[in-house]
Design a protein around this motif. Structure first.
Motif, PDB file in Angstrom:
ATOM      1  N   PRO A  15       0.786  -1.609   0.005  1.00 51.02           N
ATOM      2  CA  PRO A  15      -0.234  -0.139   0.388  1.00 51.02           C
ATOM      3  C   PRO A  15       1.046   0.930  -0.041  1.00 51.02           C
ATOM      4  O   PRO A  15       1.578   1.663   0.757  1.00 51.02           O
ATOM      5  CB  PRO A  15      -1.417  -0.441   1.400  1.00 51.02           C
ATOM      6  N   ILE A  33      -3.651  -8.545  -4.126  1.00 46.78           N
ATOM      7  CA  ILE A  33      -4.756  -7.443  -3.911  1.00 46.78           C
ATOM      8  C   ILE A  33      -5.294  -7.768  -2.553  1.00 46.78           C
ATOM      9  O   ILE A  33      -4.590  -7.261  -1.868  1.00 46.78           O
ATOM     10  CB  ILE A  33      -5.939  -7.107  -4.733  1.00 46.78           C
ATOM     11  N   LEU A  34      -4.925  -9.099  -2.293  1.00 51.19           N
ATOM     12  CA  LEU A  34      -5.385  -9.882  -0.805  1.00 51.19           C
ATOM     13  C   LEU A  34      -4.602  -9.664   0.129  1.00 51.19           C
ATOM     14  O   LEU A  34      -4.531  -9.898   0.614  1.00 51.19           O
ATOM     15  CB  LEU A  34      -6.622 -11.057  -0.812  1.00 51.19           C
ATOM     16  N   ALA A  37      -3.912  -5.772   1.180  1.00 44.53           N
ATOM     17  CA  ALA A  37      -5.218  -6.043   2.033  1.00 44.53           C
ATOM     18  C   ALA A  37      -4.718  -6.335   3.754  1.00 44.53           C
ATOM     19  O   ALA A  37      -5.464  -5.264   4.474  1.00 44.53           O
ATOM     20  CB  ALA A  37      -6.291  -6.542   1.700  1.00 44.53           C
ATOM     21  N   LYS A  38      -3.901  -6.789   3.778  1.00 41.61           N
ATOM     22  CA  LYS A  38      -3.425  -8.061   5.061  1.00 41.61           C
ATOM     23  C   LYS A  38      -2.684  -6.460   6.089  1.00 41.61           C
ATOM     24  O   LYS A  38      -2.734  -6.040   6.706  1.00 41.61           O
ATOM     25  CB  LYS A  38      -3.004  -8.450   5.236  1.00 41.61           C
ATOM     26  N   ALA A  40      -2.735  -3.153   4.590  1.00 37.03           N
ATOM     27  CA  ALA A  40      -3.395  -1.570   4.107  1.00 37.03           C
ATOM     28  C   ALA A  40      -4.123  -1.338   5.661  1.00 37.03           C
ATOM     29  O   ALA A  40      -4.570  -1.713   6.167  1.00 37.03           O
ATOM     30  CB  ALA A  40      -4.677  -2.015   2.790  1.00 37.03           C
ATOM     31  N   PHE A  45      -9.402   1.432   1.439  1.00 32.60           N
ATOM     32  CA  PHE A  45     -10.229   0.665   0.209  1.00 32.60           C
ATOM     33  C   PHE A  45     -11.723   1.463   0.027  1.00 32.60           C
ATOM     34  O   PHE A  45     -12.163   1.551  -0.424  1.00 32.60           O
ATOM     35  CB  PHE A  45     -10.607  -0.479   0.566  1.00 32.60           C
ATOM     36  N   LEU A  68     -12.914  -6.748   0.503  1.00 32.00           N
ATOM     37  CA  LEU A  68     -12.472  -6.011   0.954  1.00 32.00           C
ATOM     38  C   LEU A  68     -13.687  -4.354   0.628  1.00 32.00           C
ATOM     39  O   LEU A  68     -13.386  -2.975   1.851  1.00 32.00           O
ATOM     40  CB  LEU A  68     -11.821  -5.558   0.106  1.00 32.00           C
ATOM     41  N   PRO A  70     -14.257  -2.202  -1.259  1.00 30.23           N
ATOM     42  CA  PRO A  70     -13.544  -1.319  -2.402  1.00 30.23           C
ATOM     43  C   PRO A  70     -14.942  -0.137  -3.045  1.00 30.23           C
ATOM     44  O   PRO A  70     -16.392  -0.489  -2.834  1.00 30.23           O
ATOM     45  CB  PRO A  70     -13.545  -1.837  -3.500  1.00 30.23           C
TER      46      PRO A  70
END
Lengths: 197, 346
Positions: A15, A33-34, A37-38, A40, A45, A68, A70
């Protein structure tokens, strides 16, 4: 893996500080992307736009991506189908947009091309390879592009010549180069091997 | 006294050949009996009379026929000439360089008269007499790079210099050895050389880039490179490889002398004044084996170079299919006597 200097080097998505985030993935690229996300921040999002082309992964990633939450979520059948939306998004983007590309080299290369045309500095774009190593190739003879090449050699889908798939890569074409493999002796038909998986 | 331009072909019936005088001025590229990569760059300064270095832009007996061959290539495949939008100024720089050099070196064949921006160019061998406004693209029948390189032997790559690198952003490439302008356009120095074996690991390109980015206006540099071609074919492009590749199977002990050619590229590097781009003319010289062996020193030396060439290099240069046949043919002209150092015929 030994590579050559014309070929892009891919990294790991992380991120970035920015006002908004455009994340584009195909197939297994969704898992990048997943993973991002961990790491971020919580509101990441809320300012993100995910564009996803499932390809061979079918419906295995959609639920997790949507979870997530978005601000915008798009799913499309192909890169070609997604490009008008991408071009609109880039043309209307504000300062502080961050781009993230994940998945096959074909997806990363073509989205990168569109971003460069829109005036985005390629060095500011995060990329991560995931999934298939299938190649997008330009036939040096007829100039046609053949997508999703997994074999060496490969048949040009336009002119039908049997092509050696080289490692030489053009960012402008977002493609590897294909050169006739049996030009010296057309009766020689080398065995086809599935090597770009 | 002017050049006696030959009427000849580089395709189909392949009537190309060198006159005896032209053989003597061939830029033989090996200064010793072995070859390995090196940067081998030297100042591009005028050299001895009756050598290809006599004038900085060499025009020889093949000029008119080579330009006819280029026009045929471009009619078939216009993508061999491309210029990214920011390269037009560099095209004008190149036009000025080539017109002034040609007019100064060969006044009997070319003349340039300038009144401010109004330029009058006469190219007698090609029957061209044009008046145009320098800097105004609408006054020429082509873009400036295309216009002047349709009248100049050799390929031309124009390199933009930025970010401490050189970018292949324009070119007229119709006589290339194994690279495609359409594919490589927009690449930087390391990217477009990426497929070359061995040399990256040796640091050749890092050193070469450092040298090239420091080239000053008025101080051009040059180097020689070489490969081999079957039949005197100028258009050995990858684009047409499927049409000419089978030539390599046609070499027999009986026809080596006529069919096998040493192909030398005289590459020069020039800083352009307005655009600060570099232009990189790649001039191709062909010599038949029959012609090469008329110079005993070259016959001995080329036999030894080709025989001892590392396999990777032979493969990269595409020599594998006919190397052995050619080496055996050349061996008849190598009595094992020592050769004198340097390039010259003796």
């Amino acid at each position: 893996m030994k590579t050559i200097l014309s070929r892009p080097v891919y990294g790991t998505l992380s991120p970035q500080a920015g006002k908004s985030h455009l994340l584009i993935a195909d197939a297994e690229g969704a898992s990048a992307i997943l993973d991002l996300a961990k790491k971020a921040p919580e509101d990441f999002f809320a300012h993100a736009h995910i564009m996803f082309i499932p390809g061979r992964t079918g419906d295995s990633f959609q639920a997790s991506l949507k979870a997530l939450k978005p601000a915008q979520y798009y799913e499309g059948p192909s890169v070609a189908a997604a490009l008008p939306r991408l071009n609109w998004t880039l043309a209307n983007a504000h300062m502080g947009l961050r781009m993230y590309l994940a998945g096959t080299e074909g997806l990363i290369g073509q989205m990168m091309q569109a971003a460069i045309e829109a005036g985005i500095d390629p060095a500011s774009i995060q990329t991560e390879h995931r999934g298939s190593w299938a190649r997008r190739i330009q036939c040096v003879h007829c100039k046609g592009i053949t997508e999703n090449v997994t074999t060496q050699p490969a048949t040009c889908s336009h002119c039908g010549l049997l092509l050696l798939v080289r490692d030489h890569y053009s960012k402008r074409h977002a493609a590897f180069q294909g050169v006739c493999i049996n030009a010296e002796d057309p009766t020689e038909i080398p065995q086809t091997e599935e090597i770009f998986r | 006294m002017g050049i006696n331009f030959r009427k000849e072909t580089f395709r189909d019936d392949f009537t190309f050949r060198n006159s005896p005088e032209n053989i003597r001025r061939f830029p033989f590229p090996y200064h010793e009996d072995a070859y390995m990569y090196s940067v081998n760059i030297e100042p591009h300064v005028p050299g001895p009379k009756n050598s290809v270095f006599e004038h900085l832009v060499d025009v020889d007996e093949h000029y008119v026929s080579e330009m006819q061959d280029r026009a045929m290539v471009l009619a078939e495949d216009p993508l061999r000439c491309q210029s990214l939008p920011h390269m037009t100024l560099a095209g004008w720089d190149l036009l000025e360089l080539l017109m002034t050099e040609k007019a100064a070196s060969y006044p009997e064949h070319f003349s340039l008269t300038r009144e401010g921006d109004r330029w009058h160019w006469i190219n007698r061998p090609l029957g061209i007499d044009d008046t145009f406004t320098f800097g105004d693209v609408s006054t020429l029948p082509y873009g400036p790079m295309e216009y002047i390189t349709r009248q100049s032997q050799g390929d031309f790559a124009i390199l933009d210099q930025r970010d401490n690198n050189l970018w292949m952003d324009a070119g007229m490439i119709t006589t290339q050895a194994d690279w495609s302008l359409d594919f490589d356009i927009g690449m930087n120095f390391f990217e477009w050389h990426a497929p070359v074996p061995l040399a990256h690991e040796m640091g050749v390109f890092t050193r070469a880039l450092k040298f090239l980015t420091n080239i000053q206006q008025g101080k051009p540099a040059r180097r020689l490179n070489w490969t081999m071609t079957i039949n005197p074919r100028l258009d050995t492009s990858p684009e047409n490889f499927h049409k000419w590749g089978s030539d390599r199977l046609t070499v027999t002990p009986e026809n080596v002398g006529e069919k096998v050619h040493l192909r030398v590229e005289l590459q020069s590097f020039w800083r352009l004044p307005r655009s600060n781009a570099l232009v990189f003319p790649i001039r191709c010289y062909l010599l038949k084996m029959d012609e090469l062996v008329t110079v005993p020193k070259w016959a001995r030396r080329f036999h030894r170079v080709l025989r001892d060439l590392p396999v990777e290099l032979a493969e990269y240069k595409g020599l594998t299919r006919y190397r052995q046949t050619t080496v055996e043919w050349l061996s008849k002209y190598d009595d094992g006597a020592p050769t004198s150092p340097g390039f010259s015929p003796d």
